[in-house]
Design a protein around this motif. Structure first.
Motif, short mmCIF file in Angstrom:
data_model
loop_
_atom_site.label_atom_id
_atom_site.label_comp_id
_atom_site.label_asym_id
_atom_site.label_seq_id
_atom_site.Cartn_x
_atom_site.Cartn_y
_atom_site.Cartn_z
N PRO B 72 10.26 4.85 2.03
CA PRO B 72 8.96 5.03 1.35
C PRO B 72 7.94 5.78 2.21
O PRO B 72 7.10 6.50 1.67
CB PRO B 72 8.50 3.59 1.07
CG PRO B 72 9.34 2.72 1.96
CD PRO B 72 10.62 3.44 2.21
N HIS B 73 8.02 5.63 3.55
CA HIS B 73 7.09 6.36 4.42
C HIS B 73 7.36 7.86 4.37
O HIS B 73 6.44 8.68 4.37
CB HIS B 73 7.19 5.85 5.86
CG HIS B 73 6.86 4.40 5.99
ND1 HIS B 73 5.56 3.93 6.00
CD2 HIS B 73 7.65 3.30 6.07
CE1 HIS B 73 5.57 2.60 6.10
NE2 HIS B 73 6.84 2.19 6.15
N ALA B 75 8.73 9.38 1.81
CA ALA B 75 8.33 9.81 0.47
C ALA B 75 6.82 10.04 0.39
O ALA B 75 6.35 11.01 -0.20
CB ALA B 75 8.79 8.79 -0.57
N ALA B 76 6.07 9.13 1.02
CA ALA B 76 4.60 9.23 0.97
C ALA B 76 4.14 10.49 1.72
O ALA B 76 3.26 11.21 1.26
CB ALA B 76 3.97 7.98 1.59
N LEU B 77 4.76 10.76 2.87
CA LEU B 77 4.40 11.94 3.65
C LEU B 77 4.80 13.21 2.90
O LEU B 77 4.06 14.20 2.86
CB LEU B 77 5.09 11.90 5.02
CG LEU B 77 4.67 12.99 6.01
CD1 LEU B 77 3.20 12.86 6.37
CD2 LEU B 77 5.52 12.93 7.28
N LYS B 78 5.98 13.17 2.27
CA LYS B 78 6.46 14.31 1.50
C LYS B 78 5.47 14.67 0.39
O LYS B 78 5.17 15.84 0.16
CB LYS B 78 7.83 13.97 0.89
CG LYS B 78 8.53 15.13 0.22
CD LYS B 78 9.67 14.66 -0.67
CE LYS B 78 10.87 14.19 0.11
NZ LYS B 78 12.05 13.94 -0.76
N LYS B 79 4.96 13.64 -0.27
CA LYS B 79 4.03 13.85 -1.38
C LYS B 79 2.78 14.61 -0.91
O LYS B 79 2.41 15.62 -1.51
CB LYS B 79 3.64 12.48 -1.98
CG LYS B 79 2.86 12.57 -3.28
CD LYS B 79 2.75 11.20 -3.95
CE LYS B 79 2.07 11.30 -5.32
NZ LYS B 79 0.66 11.69 -5.25
N VAL B 80 2.17 14.15 0.18
CA VAL B 80 0.93 14.82 0.61
C VAL B 80 1.21 16.22 1.16
O VAL B 80 0.41 17.14 0.99
CB VAL B 80 0.12 13.98 1.63
CG1 VAL B 80 -0.34 12.67 1.00
CG2 VAL B 80 0.90 13.72 2.91
N ILE B 81 2.36 16.40 1.80
CA ILE B 81 2.68 17.72 2.36
C ILE B 81 2.98 18.73 1.24
O ILE B 81 2.57 19.88 1.32
CB ILE B 81 3.86 17.62 3.37
CG1 ILE B 81 3.36 17.02 4.69
CG2 ILE B 81 4.51 18.99 3.62
CD1 ILE B 81 4.39 16.91 5.80
N GLU B 144 1.56 9.59 9.22
CA GLU B 144 1.37 8.94 7.93
C GLU B 144 0.56 9.88 7.04
O GLU B 144 -0.03 10.85 7.53
CB GLU B 144 0.62 7.62 8.14
CG GLU B 144 1.38 6.65 9.02
CD GLU B 144 1.13 5.20 8.66
OE1 GLU B 144 0.11 4.92 7.99
OE2 GLU B 144 1.97 4.36 9.04
N PRO B 145 0.52 9.61 5.73
CA PRO B 145 -0.22 10.50 4.83
C PRO B 145 -1.66 10.75 5.29
O PRO B 145 -2.19 11.84 5.13
CB PRO B 145 -0.18 9.76 3.49
CG PRO B 145 1.11 9.00 3.54
CD PRO B 145 1.26 8.56 4.97
N ALA B 146 -2.30 9.74 5.90
CA ALA B 146 -3.69 9.90 6.32
C ALA B 146 -3.84 10.82 7.54
O ALA B 146 -4.95 11.19 7.92
CB ALA B 146 -4.29 8.53 6.64
N ASP B 147 -2.73 11.22 8.15
CA ASP B 147 -2.76 12.02 9.39
C ASP B 147 -2.64 13.52 9.13
O ASP B 147 -2.32 14.29 10.05
CB ASP B 147 -1.61 11.59 10.33
CG ASP B 147 -1.67 10.11 10.66
OD1 ASP B 147 -2.77 9.56 10.68
OD2 ASP B 147 -0.60 9.54 10.91
N LEU B 148 -2.90 13.96 7.91
CA LEU B 148 -2.68 15.35 7.55
C LEU B 148 -3.54 16.31 8.39
O LEU B 148 -3.07 17.39 8.78
CB LEU B 148 -2.95 15.56 6.06
CG LEU B 148 -1.96 16.44 5.31
CD1 LEU B 148 -0.54 15.97 5.52
CD2 LEU B 148 -2.29 16.47 3.83
#
Lengths: 166, 166
Positions: B72-73, B75-81, B144-148
């Motif tokens: 899931p981590h 997947a979450a990173l993939k989504k924001v990228i 993590e997604p918040a680290d973009l």
């Protein structure tokens, strides 16, 4: 079936337009496939490590096709392999498969040099089957379109695992 | 454009039905993509060897995303990228990119262990940039997604090549 596929594609196209996804300066691209045209319906390993892992865990031999995008001999072999449903079925059901454009660092995969097209088999015990080769003495692992029957014989040989209890 | 694409697809579907191509017992599959969902419009290297070759020959840093299909981590990173057009553009224009599910045999790519998601940069001089890391002390190359924003800063750092004259 075809209608459903097209509807799904329509939805996909519509959704991707709506969200304003990234489009390269040079225009929209067709997504790259792992098959690189050697059989879109087959499940390909991405890397040698992945292929070895699948081969060991599923106890199936690994077949590796080394090729180049702009090599006419590779293209000719690709054509006959993709058009032969018997080979496609065998690859799908009995083998772990990998197609590579770039050589790996493992020298066992190029016993008589790096050339294309070249087909190597690896046993689930992780032994490269250097004993399974084609009809050319100077390029032991090369196959031409006319060698399809020999390739099938060799695939049968590879299916007889070295250590079947592994 | 969309119409043309659909027409082309229609023709493709029709042609492939006409020739009676191989269809797996379990039904027709959607061809696998090299992007694995991390950006279908980008050009991905298939293997680490291929990524290194492109990186050296085009003098661009290599960015490697280690991930897992059922994480899931990841997947979450993939989504924001994939949803960030700025990152997609930078990846497309300034980087050689590779996404891997299976680890390579190169230990330099896992300085503090093998975990996902993990992002490593490699300089065109083939030096793994172990100095470019995220905000987690126990997993230096995790994002993590918040680290973009941090990821973008790190991408900028990777673009400053170690040996620019190479």
């Amino acid at each position: 079936m075809i209608k459903a596929l097209l509807s799904a594609l329509l939805v996909l196209v519509a959704v991707s337009s709506a969200f304003g996804k990234y489009i390269p300066k040079t225009g929209k691209r067709i997504p790259q496939t792992l098959s690189r045209g050697w059989g879109d319906q087959l499940i390909w390993a991405q890397t040698y490590e992945e292929g070895l892992y699948w081969s060991r865990s599923r106890n199936k031999p690994l077949m590796i096709i080394f090729h180049l995008a702009d090599c006419p001999h590779s293209a000719a072999l690709k054509k006959v392999i993709t058009e032969d449903n018997d080979i496609q079925k065998r690859l799908d059901e009995d083998f772990i498969i990998l197609n590579l454009i770039y050589e790996t660092t493992d020298k066992h995969l190029s016993p008589d040099g790096q050339y294309v097209p070249r087909i190597m088999f690896v046993d689930p015990s992780m032994t490269v089957r250097a004993d399974i080769n084609g009809r050319y003495r100077n390029r032991l692992y090369a196959y031409e379109p006319a060698d399809l029957t020999l390739l099938k014989t060799n695939m049968d040989a590879a299916k007889k695992l070295l250590k079947s209890e592994l």
